[in-house]
Design an enzyme around this catalytic site. Structure first.
Site: not given
Ligand code: GDP
Ligand code: IMO
Ligand code: MG
Length: 423
Positions: A13, A224, A40-41
């Site tokens: 994340d 991840q 979840g991207h």
């Molecule tokens: P990913 O899994 O690495 O793609 O990241 P996620 O989408 O799960 O989580 C990143 C969260 O931070 C999302 O809600 C993005 O919209 C938000 N986000 C990304 N970059 C920034 C930033 O620079 N500032 C803020 N406030 N939010 C951000």
């Molecule tokens: P992105 O790509 C954050 C975490 C889960 C749990 C562990 C194992 O959005 O960064 P799993 O379902 O893979 O067996 O879970 O890994 N986890 C993540 N945490 N971002 C993710 O993906 C994750 N994918 C799995 O919360 O701790």
């Molecule tokens: Mg994510």
């Protein structure tokens, strides 16, 4: 070099989806190499917010081709939902979204096995996203899995049924109560497979090698983060794939000498969702502020993310394991308003001060040692150039660059595509 990588350096994340979307304009091909719908991207642009789980984050750029590599695990039901969610964007899926025949399929019973395993573990559960990731990779390495290419065989339903029956026996073994309707799950899966088969399946390693020969540029998108890597993460509280750079080689079939830049992406602080150790985790007002200002809720499960200060020991470890060549710092805006910014620069480990990431970072062994830096008050979210960044943030950036020896080339100051500052 032909293939650049973008990888998370923390516990996921970090903002990978946002930056892949920003960088896609520089690439012909975007390819996911591991993980599945546990990811979840999030992408935000032109007032739209999108969360992608399996589809690579280049999908909104018409000129780019998106490849789901062999290292990914696919749940056809979730995959189709993602495609439906994109319906208003007029994406030519048949031509711009290609799926490796060697990618493994997540069956409904893989998800049930995930749930059974977690339930049986009780308080020691991993905190899995319950998408069936662990059981699917177990079948892959155990040589029992079902692949996308199998769907082109006449007897694919037989393969599905044999594996399903095996899983049902395994679920019995766990001896926990699970509530499910197998007929319904099976019917949904079959319907989803019919739709999946309308897409293009490819021998992705061959496709990518041809692209490399034709001098196409490729960005590999990780899912991840490095601390969730099955080998190098905080085992057993990890996911079941290699999230680090080597995973891109096995997950796409590209050789190490074809890798160019390695973009390492990290939040200006740290978050973690699910169970497992987290040395810099905060349980105070500061942690609550990060969670609130950063909207730290999981993009896949909606769970609250645990928050804490930047862990430099872990960050340096992740840079090393991945061979990071450029750093991208995300969510700098969230730290605006803190009087002081803390960075963990060493651990007290079993009474000794260490600066490397040890075998076990459980709280009884590891306590963080902090360096304090001055905070900044300015709102960063409207800033568009490096020249506008406050001096204290520049000091924070310089500190991280000095500690890691790697340049921070992108500073993100908000979730929107436009809130991205290149340096
Ligand atoms: P990913 O899994 O690495 O793609 O990241 P996620 O989408 O799960 O989580 C990143 C969260 O931070 C999302 O809600 C993005 O919209 C938000 N986000 C990304 N970059 C920034 C930033 O620079 N500032 C803020 N406030 N939010 C951000
Ligand atoms: P992105 O790509 C954050 C975490 C889960 C749990 C562990 C194992 O959005 O960064 P799993 O379902 O893979 O067996 O879970 O890994 N986890 C993540 N945490 N971002 C993710 O993906 C994750 N994918 C799995 O919360 O701790
Ligand atoms: Mg994510």
């Amino acid at each position: 070099m032909a293939v650049d990588l973008l990888l998370g350096l923390q516990w996921g994340d970090e903002g990978k989806g946002k930056i892949v979307d920003v960088l896609t304009q520089n690439y012909n091909l975007i390819s996911r190499f591991q993980g599945g719908p546990n990811a979840g991207h999030t992408l935000i642009f032109d007032g739209h917010k999108h969360v992608l789980h399996t589809i690579p984050s280049g999908i909104f750029h018409k000129e780019a081709v998106n490849v789901v590599g062999n290292g990914v695990v696919i749940d056809p039901v979730i995959f189709n939902k993602e495609i439906d969610d994109l319906s208003k964007f007029d994406v030519d899926f048949k031509n711009v979204l290609l799926i490796s025949r060697k990618a493994h399929l997540i069956l409904p019973t893989h998800r049930l096995l995930d749930a059974a395993s977690e339930k049986a573990k009780g308080k020691d559960k991993i905190g899995s996203t319950l998408k069936g990731i662990g059981p699917t990779y177990m079948d892959k390495t155990g040589r029992n899995g079902m692949r996308v290419g199998d769907l082109e065989l006449d007897n694919w339903k037989e393969i599905f049924e044999n594996l399903t029956q095996k899983h049902l026996k395994m679920i019995d073994f766990y001896g926990v109560e699970l509530d499910y309707n197998l007929d319904e799950l099976r019917a949904n899966f079959f319907a989803a497979v019919d739709k999946l088969k309308e897409l293009t399946f490819i021998d992705s390693e061959e496709y990518l090698h041809t692209a490399i020969k034709e001098n196409k540029t490729i960005l590999a998108e990780g899912a991840q983060g490095s601390l969730l890597d099955v080998d190098f993460g905080t085992y057993p509280f990890v996911t079941s794939s290699n999230t680090t750079a080597a995973g891109a080689c096995t997950g796409l079939g590209v050789a190490p000498n074809q890798i160019g830049e390695v973009f390492g992406i990290f939040k200006a602080y740290t978050t973690r969702v699910g169970s497992g150790p987290f040395p810099t985790e905060l349980f105070d007002e500061d942690g609550a502020t990060m969670a609130k200002v950063g909207h730290e809720f999981g993009a896949t499960t909606g769970r609250a993310r645990r928050c804490g200060w930047l862990d430099m020991v872990a960050l340096k470890y992740a840079c090393q394991v991945n061979g990071v060549t450029q750093l991208n710092m995300m969510k700098a805006d969230v730290l605006s308003g803190f009087e002081t910014i803390k960075v963990c620069t060493a651990y007290k480990y079993k009474g000794e001060v260490i600066e490397h990431f040890p075998y076990n970072i459980e709280p009884e062994n590891v306590q963080p040692i902090y360096t304090e830096l001055k905070g900044w008050k300015e709102d960063l979210t409207g800033m568009t150039s490096e020249a506008e960044l406050p001096a204290a943030l520049n000091d924070y950036i310089a500190f991280i660059e000095k500690e890691t020896g790697i340049k921070i080339t992108i500073v993100s100051v908000g979730p929107d595509r436009k809130q991205t500052i290149e340096r």
